[in-house]
Design a protein around this motif. Structure first.
Motif, PDB file in Angstrom:
ATOM      1  N   LEU A   1      36.523   5.719   1.382  1.00 11.84           N
ATOM      2  CA  LEU A   1      36.961   6.906   0.738  1.00 11.84           C
ATOM      3  C   LEU A   1      37.747   7.777   1.740  1.00 11.84           C
ATOM      4  O   LEU A   1      38.407   8.754   1.475  1.00 11.84           O
ATOM      5  CB  LEU A   1      35.800   7.714   0.270  1.00 11.84           C
ATOM      6  CG  LEU A   1      35.178   6.769  -1.035  1.00 11.84           C
ATOM      7  CD1 LEU A   1      34.140   8.022  -1.754  1.00 11.84           C
ATOM      8  CD2 LEU A   1      36.516   6.404  -2.039  1.00 11.84           C
ATOM      9  N   GLY A   2      37.466   7.748   3.019  1.00 10.05           N
ATOM     10  CA  GLY A   2      38.154   8.627   3.960  1.00 10.05           C
ATOM     11  C   GLY A   2      37.650  10.094   4.169  1.00 10.05           C
ATOM     12  O   GLY A   2      38.500  10.766   4.779  1.00 10.05           O
ATOM     13  N   LEU A   3      36.353  10.110   3.747  1.00 11.68           N
ATOM     14  CA  LEU A   3      36.003  11.510   4.037  1.00 11.68           C
ATOM     15  C   LEU A   3      35.385  11.682   5.329  1.00 11.68           C
ATOM     16  O   LEU A   3      35.012  10.817   6.106  1.00 11.68           O
ATOM     17  CB  LEU A   3      34.676  11.543   3.034  1.00 11.68           C
ATOM     18  CG  LEU A   3      34.939  11.639   1.579  1.00 11.68           C
ATOM     19  CD1 LEU A   3      33.673  11.771   0.696  1.00 11.68           C
ATOM     20  CD2 LEU A   3      36.051  12.814   1.167  1.00 11.68           C
ATOM     21  N   LYS A   4      35.476  13.032   5.796  1.00  8.87           N
ATOM     22  CA  LYS A   4      35.226  13.242   7.034  1.00  8.87           C
ATOM     23  C   LYS A   4      33.628  13.365   7.485  1.00  8.87           C
ATOM     24  O   LYS A   4      33.232  14.436   6.949  1.00  8.87           O
ATOM     25  CB  LYS A   4      35.996  14.547   7.627  1.00  8.87           C
ATOM     26  CG  LYS A   4      35.652  15.025   9.075  1.00  8.87           C
ATOM     27  CD  LYS A   4      36.440  16.235   9.418  1.00  8.87           C
ATOM     28  CE  LYS A   4      36.063  16.501  10.882  1.00  8.87           C
ATOM     29  NZ  LYS A   4      36.859  18.027  11.190  1.00  8.87           N
ATOM     30  N   PRO A   5      32.818  12.644   8.192  1.00 10.07           N
ATOM     31  CA  PRO A   5      31.514  12.903   8.540  1.00 10.07           C
ATOM     32  C   PRO A   5      31.532  14.100   9.313  1.00 10.07           C
ATOM     33  O   PRO A   5      32.265  14.415  10.562  1.00 10.07           O
ATOM     34  CB  PRO A   5      31.317  11.615   9.188  1.00 10.07           C
ATOM     35  CG  PRO A   5      32.390  11.072   9.583  1.00 10.07           C
ATOM     36  CD  PRO A   5      33.374  11.541   8.927  1.00 10.07           C
ATOM     37  N   GLN A   6      30.327  14.847   9.021  1.00  9.54           N
ATOM     38  CA  GLN A   6      29.930  16.185   9.825  1.00  9.54           C
ATOM     39  C   GLN A   6      29.341  15.739  11.086  1.00  9.54           C
ATOM     40  O   GLN A   6      30.021  16.466  11.976  1.00  9.54           O
ATOM     41  CB  GLN A   6      29.033  16.709   9.021  1.00  9.54           C
ATOM     42  CG  GLN A   6      28.480  18.111   9.752  1.00  9.54           C
ATOM     43  CD  GLN A   6      27.690  19.082   8.751  1.00  9.54           C
ATOM     44  OE1 GLN A   6      27.195  18.536   7.652  1.00  9.54           O
ATOM     45  NE2 GLN A   6      27.342  20.002   9.287  1.00  9.54           N
ATOM     46  N   SER A   7      28.461  14.993  11.350  1.00  6.58           N
ATOM     47  CA  SER A   7      27.816  14.612  12.665  1.00  6.58           C
ATOM     48  C   SER A   7      27.942  13.307  13.233  1.00  6.58           C
ATOM     49  O   SER A   7      27.934  12.851  14.399  1.00  6.58           O
ATOM     50  CB  SER A   7      26.326  14.959  12.622  1.00  6.58           C
ATOM     51  OG  SER A   7      25.763  13.824  11.830  1.00  6.58           O
ATOM     52  N   GLY A   8      28.455  12.312  12.343  1.00  3.42           N
ATOM     53  CA  GLY A   8      28.651  10.864  12.767  1.00  3.42           C
ATOM     54  C   GLY A   8      27.319  10.031  12.917  1.00  3.42           C
ATOM     55  O   GLY A   8      27.070   9.123  13.641  1.00  3.42           O
ATOM     56  N   ALA A   9      26.277  10.471  12.173  1.00  2.00           N
ATOM     57  CA  ALA A   9      24.884   9.625  12.138  1.00  2.00           C
ATOM     58  C   ALA A   9      24.925   8.568  11.056  1.00  2.00           C
ATOM     59  O   ALA A   9      24.601   8.603  10.167  1.00  2.00           O
ATOM     60  CB  ALA A   9      23.765  10.703  11.625  1.00  2.00           C
TER      61      ALA A   9
END
Length: 130
Positions: free
Chosen positions: A24-32
């Motif tokens: 979906l190409g959403l931006k993750p906040q922390s990369g967990a």
């Protein structure tokens, strides 16, 4: 009151993470990438979609299983005064499943269900004194 996020309770966290970030190409906040929690932000707007490991919520509520027959989503609403708001809800006939109680050192929460059994989390962010 402010809509904070729509949170999906998932069993295969890594696969869901890849879908929301890579497909979906959403931006993750922390990369967990392996959880147990991650918030994804759209290009615009303040609310996002979050993933949470189903087992983590099972520990909080003591009722959710690891399989997909358990709850699959959680509506999260942020309030300024959790205790006062929960008291108002009780006056309106709502029954809390959990809380108000600490969830982390920065947040207190309470949980209830809507008439269809969907989980709703009320959260109050706490100021950290340092």
């Amino acid at each position: 009151m402010e809509l904070a996020q729509v949170r999906l309770l998932v069993t295969d966290f890594a696969a869901c993470y890849r879908f929301y970030a890579d497909v979906l190409g959403l931006k993750p906040q922390s990369g967990a990438t392996n959880g147990p929690y991650e918030k994804f932000s759209p290009a615009t707007g303040s609310a996002g979609i979050a993933l949470q490991d189903r087992a983590m919520m099972a520990d909080v509520l003591g009722e959710l299983g690891d399989d997909a027959t358990g709850h699959r989503s959680l509506v999260v609403l942020r309030v300024d005064d959790l205790d006062a708001y929960c008291a108002q809800l009780a006056e309106r006939g709502a029954t809390l499943l959990h809380g108000p109680a600490p969830m982390t050192d920065r947040m207190r929460v309470a949980h209830l269900k809507d008439p269809e059994g969907n989980l709703v989390e009320l959260q109050q962010w706490l100021l950290l004194h340092g």
